[in-house]
Motif scaffolding. Structure first.
Motif, PDB file in Angstrom:
ATOM      1  N   TRP A 386      40.253  34.583  34.941  1.00 49.71           N
ATOM      2  CA  TRP A 386      41.253  33.956  35.809  1.00 49.71           C
ATOM      3  C   TRP A 386      40.799  34.007  37.270  1.00 49.71           C
ATOM      4  N   LYS A 387      40.477  32.837  37.801  1.00 44.02           N
ATOM      5  CA  LYS A 387      39.907  32.767  39.151  1.00 44.02           C
ATOM      6  C   LYS A 387      40.884  33.251  40.216  1.00 44.02           C
ATOM      7  N   GLY A 388      42.169  33.188  39.898  1.00 45.87           N
ATOM      8  CA  GLY A 388      43.158  33.641  40.880  1.00 45.87           C
ATOM      9  C   GLY A 388      43.025  35.110  41.227  1.00 45.87           C
ATOM     10  N   TYR A 389      42.380  35.891  40.339  1.00 45.01           N
ATOM     11  CA  TYR A 389      42.196  37.318  40.609  1.00 45.01           C
ATOM     12  C   TYR A 389      40.871  37.625  41.302  1.00 45.01           C
ATOM     13  N   ASP A 390      40.082  36.591  41.548  1.00 42.56           N
ATOM     14  CA  ASP A 390      38.779  36.833  42.169  1.00 42.56           C
ATOM     15  C   ASP A 390      38.918  37.459  43.554  1.00 42.56           C
ATOM     16  N   LYS A 391      40.009  37.129  44.222  1.00 44.43           N
ATOM     17  CA  LYS A 391      40.248  37.703  45.558  1.00 44.43           C
ATOM     18  C   LYS A 391      40.390  39.218  45.506  1.00 44.43           C
ATOM     19  N   ASP A 392      40.783  39.757  44.340  1.00 48.38           N
ATOM     20  CA  ASP A 392      41.042  41.185  44.223  1.00 48.38           C
ATOM     21  C   ASP A 392      39.776  42.025  44.250  1.00 48.38           C
ATOM     22  N   PRO A 404      38.978  47.430  42.227  1.00 50.76           N
ATOM     23  CA  PRO A 404      40.088  46.855  42.993  1.00 50.76           C
ATOM     24  C   PRO A 404      41.309  47.761  42.985  1.00 50.76           C
ATOM     25  N   ALA A 409      45.379  43.934  35.782  1.00 52.20           N
ATOM     26  CA  ALA A 409      44.374  43.024  35.204  1.00 52.20           C
ATOM     27  C   ALA A 409      42.963  43.600  35.301  1.00 52.20           C
ATOM     28  N   THR A 413      39.403  41.643  36.183  1.00 49.30           N
ATOM     29  CA  THR A 413      38.679  41.820  37.449  1.00 49.30           C
ATOM     30  C   THR A 413      37.288  42.404  37.207  1.00 49.30           C
TER      31      THR A 413
END
Length: 466
Positions: A386-392, A404, A409, A413
């Protein structure tokens, strides 16, 4: 060629049923319906003994002299629900040679289940294993059954051996023995040579151990054939480092090289089958120990790829050594790259200890893996990258963090962390496996376990055989 065996054990299968005794595999309906392919006297004996065909039960049938002449084995009402229930046979039958008495073709999974159930880790025991053998009918591929057992048993053996006999140097010895058995070339980069050859994270994680860290590589097959790269996490023991684990969490950490054990078992199957591939196997082998030179929380290191990593938890070490190994493999992109690691507790929370979670962006690969898993009854389940968690995984003082904050998740991650180091290879899957069986099952005892490698073998075999 005889499949490579790490620990000698009795033969599981026999080639002829001429001197073997029959085992009738039956359901409750078979007992109720009447003779079928079971003689009336045997059926009468079963009913008199109260044998109902319950899954995993055995009834020994005597002859007129009172000697064991045959056996009935219960499949249960729906045999499809327990394809490896036959693993109980080796524990319940008397020693000797047996064959399956069946009107039609014997399901290969029944034969494989029997073989898997014979496994016992006896390296440190004086007692002898009971020698029960099952005849392989001519309709089955005996050689393929043997190699699958050898691959699974190798993975189990390597995980079960304690770290005093399976540290980084010992893992290298087993790795070399496997390669030599199949004529593969094996190389290793050890200790400070890891720094000179640009594997800084492998060195960093393992530098505090008295057994030097190392990067193991095996090459086998034919140049120009489809290139398959297998990468396995080889943390031979994980104290957690300076972020030390509690005693309960440390007790099973000999299994933290389960990824390495599993890719070695898979490599055995591939090489023993002589598949037309160009095979590369990479294992970063370390022990995450505590000493004055151990890496610390807050340290920042540059990886082989040049990506800088902030250490926010020394117990998130597996992804560090995999980062260098994956980056190295990605420099000459293979057609398929698989990595396997006992990586996160979050994967266990998500799917428990019996399902092998995997991550990939390759839809065709995922479909092929799921088909193979179903065919082989070797379960796995896809989790999302899930790319939305890449910021983590971004860090304040470095490019990324190895741990992280927030604890959410964690399996995803960790997979996204690894994905940063696989940028050229188009077909890649990451497996976050448990590497251990917590309870006895018909096909496996408590202890080290192979996850998904039979399905991966089937997928790769289909991929290269057209």
């Amino acid at each position: 060629m005889t499949p490579f065996q790490h620990i000698a054990r009795p033969s599981v299968f026999s080639s002829s049923d001429a001197l073997s005794k029959p085992v009738h595999a039956v359901t409750p309906d078979d007992i109720k319906a009447g003779p079928g392919n079971i003689d009336p006297a045997t059926l009468a004996w079963a009913k008199a003994a109260g044998f109902t065909g319950e899954a995993g039960t055995v009834l020994l049938v005597p002859n007129e002299k009172g000697e064991v002449a045959s056996a009935l084995f219960g499949l249960g009402a729906d045999p499809a629900d327990a394809p490896f229930i036959s693993g109980k046979l080796s524990k319940l039958l008397p020693a000797g040679d047996w064959h399956i008495e069946a009107a039609g073709t014997v399901d290969p999974r029944f034969l494989l289940g029997f073989g898997l159930g014979t496994y016992s880790f006896t390296r440190y025991k004086t007692e002898k294993q009971k020698d029960v053998r099952l005849s392989v009918p001519s309709s089955a591929d005996a050689a393929d059954l043997e190699r699958q057992l050898a691959g699974v048993f190798l993975a189990r053996d390597l995980i079960n051996i304690p770290t005093n006999d399976m540290g980084p140097a010992d893992l290298e010895a087993a790795f070399r023995a496997l390669g030599e058995h199949y004529g593969a070339s094996v190389t290793s980069i050890v200790g400070e040579d890891l720094l000179t050859q640009n594997f800084p994270l492998v060195y960093t994680v393992g530098q505090a151990s008295t057994s030097a860290p190392r990067l193991l590589e095996m090459r086998w097959g034919k140049k120009g054939a489809p290139r398959i790269t297998l990468v396995g996490k080889g943390v031979c023991f994980d104290t957690g480092g300076l972020d030390i684990k509690g005693a309960a969490n440390m007790a099973l950490m000999k299994k933290d090289m389960g990824g390495a054990a599993n890719v070695m078992g898979l490599a055995l199957m591939i090489m023993d089958a002589g598949l037309p591939v160009d095979l590369q196997v990479i294992v970063p082998a370390v022990e995450n120990s505590i000493a004055g030179n151990a890496f610390r929380p807050g340290d920042i290191y540059k990886s082989r790829k040049g990506v800088t990593v902030q250490i926010d938890n020394t117990d998130a070490e597996g992804r560090l050594i995999l980062a260098d190994a994956l980056a190295y493999a990605d420099e000459t992109p293979p057609d398929l790259m698989i990595d396997m690691a006992t990586l996160t507790g979050a994967a266990r929370v998500a799917l428990g200890t019996e399902l092998a979670p995997y991550f990939t962006d390759d839809e065709a690969l995922s479909a092929g893996l799921m088909n193979a898993a179903s065919s082989e009854s070797d379960p796995m389940w896809r989790l999302p990258l899930w790319k939305g968690y890449d910021k983590d995984i971004r860090a304040r003082a470095a490019d990324i963090t190895n741990s992280p904050s927030g604890g959410m998740a964690g399996a995803i991650t960790a997979a996204l962390f690894l994905k940063r180091f696989v940028t050229a290879t188009k077909s890649w899957a990451h497996f976050d496996i448990y590497g251990w069986s917590l309870a006895d099952k018909p096909q496996t005892p408590v202890g080290g376990e192979a996850f998904a490698i039979r399905a991966l073998y089937r997928h790769i075999r289909g991929m290269v055989s057209g």
